[in-house]
Design an enzyme around this catalytic site. Structure first.
Site, mmCIF file in Angstrom:
data_model
loop_
_atom_site.group_PDB
_atom_site.id
_atom_site.type_symbol
_atom_site.label_atom_id
_atom_site.label_comp_id
_atom_site.label_asym_id
_atom_site.label_seq_id
_atom_site.Cartn_x
_atom_site.Cartn_y
_atom_site.Cartn_z
ATOM 1 N N ILE A 288 -11.770 3.054 -1.714
ATOM 2 C CA ILE A 288 -10.419 3.587 -1.924
ATOM 3 C C ILE A 288 -9.522 3.134 -0.784
ATOM 4 O O ILE A 288 -9.762 3.476 0.378
ATOM 5 C CB ILE A 288 -10.449 5.133 -1.971
ATOM 6 C CG1 ILE A 288 -11.488 5.603 -2.989
ATOM 7 C CG2 ILE A 288 -9.067 5.700 -2.302
ATOM 8 C CD1 ILE A 288 -11.937 7.029 -2.780
ATOM 9 N N ASN B 236 -4.995 1.504 -3.903
ATOM 10 C CA ASN B 236 -3.964 2.549 -3.853
ATOM 11 C C ASN B 236 -2.944 2.348 -2.736
ATOM 12 O O ASN B 236 -1.788 2.729 -2.887
ATOM 13 C CB ASN B 236 -4.668 3.910 -3.697
ATOM 14 C CG ASN B 236 -3.724 4.988 -3.233
ATOM 15 O OD1 ASN B 236 -2.908 5.504 -3.988
ATOM 16 N ND2 ASN B 236 -3.799 5.337 -1.942
ATOM 17 N N TYR C 179 9.594 -3.853 -3.759
ATOM 18 C CA TYR C 179 8.634 -2.894 -4.318
ATOM 19 C C TYR C 179 8.494 -3.100 -5.829
ATOM 20 O O TYR C 179 7.369 -3.187 -6.350
ATOM 21 C CB TYR C 179 9.107 -1.473 -3.997
ATOM 22 C CG TYR C 179 8.150 -0.380 -4.406
ATOM 23 C CD1 TYR C 179 6.873 -0.293 -3.862
ATOM 24 C CD2 TYR C 179 8.528 0.587 -5.344
ATOM 25 C CE1 TYR C 179 5.988 0.723 -4.227
ATOM 26 C CE2 TYR C 179 7.661 1.611 -5.710
ATOM 27 C CZ TYR C 179 6.397 1.676 -5.158
ATOM 28 O OH TYR C 179 5.530 2.682 -5.525
ATOM 29 N N LYS D 80 5.014 -4.354 -7.766
ATOM 30 C CA LYS D 80 4.301 -3.543 -8.770
ATOM 31 C C LYS D 80 4.332 -4.210 -10.149
ATOM 32 O O LYS D 80 3.369 -4.095 -10.912
ATOM 33 C CB LYS D 80 4.896 -2.129 -8.825
ATOM 34 C CG LYS D 80 4.690 -1.321 -7.537
ATOM 35 C CD LYS D 80 3.215 -1.028 -7.247
ATOM 36 C CE LYS D 80 3.059 -0.067 -6.074
ATOM 37 N NZ LYS D 80 1.661 0.252 -5.769
ATOM 38 N N THR E 149 4.566 12.982 -1.612
ATOM 39 C CA THR E 149 3.829 12.384 -0.494
ATOM 40 C C THR E 149 4.823 11.862 0.538
ATOM 41 O O THR E 149 6.038 11.932 0.340
ATOM 42 C CB THR E 149 2.994 11.173 -0.983
ATOM 43 O OG1 THR E 149 3.921 10.160 -1.400
ATOM 44 C CG2 THR E 149 2.073 11.517 -2.129
HETATM 45 P P1 NDP Z 1 1.685 7.450 1.287
HETATM 46 O O1 NDP Z 1 2.739 6.780 2.088
HETATM 47 O O2 NDP Z 1 1.582 8.927 1.297
HETATM 48 O O3 NDP Z 1 0.260 6.850 1.669
HETATM 49 C C1 NDP Z 1 0.080 5.466 1.737
HETATM 50 C C2 NDP Z 1 -1.339 5.167 2.130
HETATM 51 O O4 NDP Z 1 -1.465 3.746 2.286
HETATM 52 C C3 NDP Z 1 -1.736 5.801 3.457
HETATM 53 O O5 NDP Z 1 -3.074 6.218 3.436
HETATM 54 C C4 NDP Z 1 -1.570 4.655 4.443
HETATM 55 O O6 NDP Z 1 -2.488 4.846 5.523
HETATM 56 C C5 NDP Z 1 -1.984 3.460 3.586
HETATM 57 N N1 NDP Z 1 -1.415 2.215 4.097
HETATM 58 C C6 NDP Z 1 -0.108 1.906 4.260
HETATM 59 N N2 NDP Z 1 0.004 0.694 4.811
HETATM 60 C C7 NDP Z 1 -1.245 0.220 4.996
HETATM 61 C C8 NDP Z 1 -1.781 -0.967 5.534
HETATM 62 N N3 NDP Z 1 -0.989 -1.936 6.007
HETATM 63 N N4 NDP Z 1 -3.120 -1.117 5.585
HETATM 64 C C9 NDP Z 1 -3.925 -0.135 5.132
HETATM 65 N N5 NDP Z 1 -3.490 1.014 4.590
HETATM 66 C C10 NDP Z 1 -2.153 1.184 4.540
HETATM 67 O O7 NDP Z 1 1.919 6.906 -0.205
HETATM 68 P P2 NDP Z 1 1.521 7.510 -1.619
HETATM 69 O O8 NDP Z 1 0.269 8.262 -1.533
HETATM 70 O O9 NDP Z 1 2.719 8.127 -2.182
HETATM 71 O O10 NDP Z 1 1.303 6.147 -2.428
HETATM 72 C C11 NDP Z 1 0.035 5.690 -2.840
HETATM 73 C C12 NDP Z 1 0.251 4.673 -3.967
HETATM 74 O O11 NDP Z 1 0.927 5.299 -5.049
HETATM 75 C C13 NDP Z 1 1.126 3.480 -3.537
HETATM 76 O O12 NDP Z 1 0.601 2.298 -4.072
HETATM 77 C C14 NDP Z 1 2.464 3.793 -4.192
HETATM 78 O O13 NDP Z 1 3.202 2.631 -4.461
HETATM 79 C C15 NDP Z 1 2.027 4.508 -5.448
HETATM 80 N N6 NDP Z 1 3.059 5.347 -6.033
HETATM 81 C C16 NDP Z 1 3.495 6.471 -5.378
HETATM 82 C C17 NDP Z 1 4.475 7.255 -5.942
HETATM 83 C C18 NDP Z 1 4.970 8.502 -5.321
HETATM 84 O O14 NDP Z 1 5.888 9.134 -5.883
HETATM 85 N N7 NDP Z 1 4.429 8.928 -4.194
HETATM 86 C C19 NDP Z 1 5.110 6.890 -7.233
HETATM 87 C C20 NDP Z 1 4.566 5.709 -7.821
HETATM 88 C C21 NDP Z 1 3.585 4.974 -7.231
HETATM 89 P P3 NDP Z 1 -2.211 4.428 7.061
HETATM 90 O O15 NDP Z 1 -0.770 4.706 7.336
HETATM 91 O O16 NDP Z 1 -3.176 5.287 7.805
HETATM 92 O O17 NDP Z 1 -2.565 2.980 7.105
#
Ligand code: NDP
Length: 250
Positions: free
Chosen positions: A6, A86, A153, A157, A190
């Site tokens: 994940i 994700n 973005y 996607k 989030t």
């Molecule tokens: P968050 O910003 O809450 O979490 C993003 C996650 O991605 C974190 O765990 C972060 O961890 C990790 N991440 C970010 N950059 C990197 C990197 N360079 N390398 C490794 N890990 C990385 O986002 P969401 O949970 O909201 O989003 C998750 C997915 O859902 C995304 O793909 C988003 O596009 C999609 N999505 C979200 C929506 C929403 O409304 N929230 C709507 C539609 C789609 P860390 O910072 O520790 O690296």
């Protein structure tokens, strides 16, 4: 046993999904730039084999190694193996002419290239396992409808969706191929939504609408989203699903 890799497991949807998938029957390999210690603690309590790898997914050269690590954690006689792409970022937010090369590159690399490289390595390295193999790409409605201010973005996607369609067709022709889906999760409460609400209207003209969603309680919780995702991932009819899905319609 079921094995899950994940990405973006430290926060938001990825964290909630990792918690939801945590059980003694599952092995979790979680990836993000920062380890979530609470998740590791929970893993101990639930006797779930969990590994947290700190990795910046924009460094695409090391992604095949991540997949090899996942395969190395396969227990004897595993039941299934699943890659969940994700991790994602909404930046850069702002009209295209104001987006900098670095931001555009990071968006496409994290949101599109990394899932593609991981999926490619996954398909290659699990080819000879006669078990159920799944890839879940977390997409967005932004890949299916244009939003001004989110050009990178939206493009990333949309690319992820179309990549999924192609790989799905390729794998359909394989004996014991990988089943791949791209799923838009809805609007989830989030850090990403916090970021969206914090920008200036000149950069994102719909910012007021997203503030209203939050104030009117219209955002789904990461936990509810994770429960729905888990039901789909574990569904007996998973292999029959359309490759492009919207969680709100399921
Ligand atoms: P968050 O910003 O809450 O979490 C993003 C996650 O991605 C974190 O765990 C972060 O961890 C990790 N991440 C970010 N950059 C990197 C990197 N360079 N390398 C490794 N890990 C990385 O986002 P969401 O949970 O909201 O989003 C998750 C997915 O859902 C995304 O793909 C988003 O596009 C999609 N999505 C979200 C929506 C929403 O409304 N929230 C709507 C539609 C789609 P860390 O910072 O520790 O690296």
């Amino acid at each position: 046993m079921n094995v899950y890799l994940i990405t973006g497991a430290s926060k938001g949807i990825g964290l909630a999904l990792s918690k939801e998938l945590m059980s003694e029957n599952n092995v979790l390999i979680c990836v993000a730039r920062t380890t979530n210690e609470e998740l590791l603690q929970l893993g101990k309590e639930k006797e779930c084999h969990i590994v947290f790898l700190e990795y910046d997914l924009v460094n695409i050269e090391g992604l095949e190694e991540l997949i090899k690590t996942m395969v190395a954690h396969l227990p004897a006689n595993p039941h299934s193996i699943t890659l969940i792409n994700n991790a994602g970022v909404v930046d850069p937010i702002g009209r295209t002419e104001n987006n900098k090369a670095e931001g555009i590159n990071k968006s496409i690399t994290l949101n599109l290239t990394a899932p593609m490289v991981l999926s490619s390595a996954f398909i290659k390295h699990v080819k000879d396992y006669p078990i159920q193999k799944k890839i879940i790409n977390i997409s967005s409605g932004a890949g299916r409808n244009p939003y001004t201010g989110w050009s990178s973005y939206c493009a990333s996607k949309a690319g992820l969706d179309h990549y999924t369609r192609v790989v799905s067709q390729e794998q359909d022709g394989e004996i014991n191929g990988v089943k791949i889906i791209s799923i838009a999760p809805g609007i989830i409460d989030t850090g990403m939504q916090e970021k969206i609400r914090s920008v200036d209207e000149k950069d994102f003209e719909l910012v007021g609408r997203f503030i209203d969603y939050k104030e009117q309680g219209q955002l789904s919780s990461p936990e509810f989203t994770a429960q729905k995702l888990k039901r789909i991932i574990e569904s007996k009819t998973f292999n029959k699903l359309d490759p492009i899905l919207d969680l709100r319609e399921l």
